[in-house]
Motif scaffolding. Structure first.
Motif, short mmCIF file in Angstrom:
data_model
loop_
_atom_site.label_atom_id
_atom_site.label_comp_id
_atom_site.label_asym_id
_atom_site.label_seq_id
_atom_site.Cartn_x
_atom_site.Cartn_y
_atom_site.Cartn_z
N GLN A 60 -32.60 13.31 -15.70
CA GLN A 60 -31.91 14.55 -16.07
C GLN A 60 -31.29 15.22 -14.85
O GLN A 60 -30.16 15.72 -14.91
CB GLN A 60 -32.88 15.53 -16.77
CG GLN A 60 -33.32 15.10 -18.14
CD GLN A 60 -34.39 14.01 -18.12
OE1 GLN A 60 -35.13 13.84 -17.16
NE2 GLN A 60 -34.46 13.24 -19.20
N GLU A 61 -32.01 15.21 -13.74
CA GLU A 61 -31.48 15.81 -12.52
C GLU A 61 -30.31 14.99 -11.97
O GLU A 61 -29.31 15.54 -11.51
CB GLU A 61 -32.57 15.95 -11.46
CG GLU A 61 -33.70 16.86 -11.85
CD GLU A 61 -33.29 18.32 -12.04
OE1 GLU A 61 -32.16 18.71 -11.70
OE2 GLU A 61 -34.12 19.08 -12.56
N ALA A 62 -30.43 13.67 -12.04
CA ALA A 62 -29.34 12.82 -11.58
C ALA A 62 -28.07 13.09 -12.39
O ALA A 62 -26.98 13.21 -11.83
CB ALA A 62 -29.74 11.35 -11.68
N GLN A 63 -28.22 13.20 -13.71
CA GLN A 63 -27.07 13.50 -14.56
C GLN A 63 -26.46 14.85 -14.20
O GLN A 63 -25.24 14.97 -14.08
CB GLN A 63 -27.47 13.49 -16.03
CG GLN A 63 -26.32 13.83 -16.96
CD GLN A 63 -26.77 14.03 -18.39
OE1 GLN A 63 -27.89 14.42 -18.65
NE2 GLN A 63 -25.87 13.78 -19.33
N LEU A 66 -24.63 14.54 -10.81
CA LEU A 66 -23.41 13.72 -10.91
C LEU A 66 -22.32 14.39 -11.73
O LEU A 66 -21.14 14.21 -11.45
CB LEU A 66 -23.74 12.34 -11.47
CG LEU A 66 -24.53 11.45 -10.51
CD1 LEU A 66 -25.03 10.22 -11.25
CD2 LEU A 66 -23.69 11.06 -9.31
N ASN A 67 -22.72 15.17 -12.74
CA ASN A 67 -21.71 15.91 -13.51
C ASN A 67 -21.06 16.99 -12.66
O ASN A 67 -19.90 17.34 -12.89
CB ASN A 67 -22.34 16.55 -14.76
CG ASN A 67 -22.54 15.56 -15.87
OD1 ASN A 67 -21.87 14.53 -15.94
ND2 ASN A 67 -23.47 15.86 -16.76
N GLU A 68 -21.77 17.47 -11.68
CA GLU A 68 -21.24 18.51 -10.79
C GLU A 68 -20.30 17.90 -9.74
O GLU A 68 -19.25 18.43 -9.45
CB GLU A 68 -22.39 19.25 -10.11
CG GLU A 68 -21.96 20.37 -9.20
CD GLU A 68 -21.26 21.51 -9.92
OE1 GLU A 68 -20.39 22.14 -9.30
OE2 GLU A 68 -21.56 21.75 -11.10
N ASN A 69 -20.74 16.77 -9.15
CA ASN A 69 -19.95 16.15 -8.09
C ASN A 69 -20.36 14.68 -7.98
O ASN A 69 -21.46 14.38 -7.55
CB ASN A 69 -20.19 16.89 -6.77
CG ASN A 69 -19.30 16.40 -5.65
OD1 ASN A 69 -18.90 15.25 -5.60
ND2 ASN A 69 -19.01 17.30 -4.71
N GLU A 70 -19.47 13.79 -8.35
CA GLU A 70 -19.78 12.35 -8.35
C GLU A 70 -20.10 11.82 -6.96
O GLU A 70 -20.79 10.82 -6.82
CB GLU A 70 -18.62 11.55 -8.95
CG GLU A 70 -18.47 11.79 -10.43
CD GLU A 70 -17.27 11.07 -11.03
OE1 GLU A 70 -16.40 10.59 -10.28
OE2 GLU A 70 -17.22 11.00 -12.26
#
Length: 127
Positions: A60-63, A66-70
């Motif tokens: 969940q944290e990774a998503q 990554l949604n914030e900044n790839e």
């Protein structure tokens, strides 16, 4: 400081086992365990120091990151090392805040600080 490292009175296996338990409480899983000693010896190199790298991830944290900044993907998954330092087992990690600071993104720094605090909490419980 770039890293966070502590010493424990546990042996290598005990330290890793307790670390994995505390990581689960924070919804982090070990997705890969790399035994550097084993790999180097497999390649014919003379290396006798116990040194294990655990790659850990909270999906969940990774998503969220990554949604914030790839570009944050360059720093995933988080690494925690467990190694022998002259007969003393140490547990450490590069600080997520130190890594994310390279992206100069204020929102990601907040995410990284939360992750860092949670991972440090897991490491500290292993002492």
């Amino acid at each position: 400081m770039f890293d966070y490292t502590v010493s424990t009175n546990k042996n290598m296996d005990e330290a890793i086992q307790s670390l994995e338990e505390y990581l689960k409480e924070e919804k982090f899983g070990v997705i890969w365990r790399f035994d550097i000693k084993e790999k180097l010896q497999e390649k014919g190199l003379d290396f006798h120091k116990e040194f294990k790298v655990l790659e850990v991830c909270n999906p969940q944290e990774a998503q969220r990151v990554l949604n914030e900044n790839e570009m944050a993907g360059y720093f995933l998954p988080c690494k925690i090392v467990v190694y022998d330092d002259h007969g003393k087992v140490k547990i450490g990690m590069p600080k997520p805040t130190a890594l994310i600071s390279l992206l100069n993104d204020v929102k990601l720094k907040q995410f990284a600080k939360d992750i860092e605090n949670r991972l440090i909490g897991c490491i500290d419980k292993c002492i």
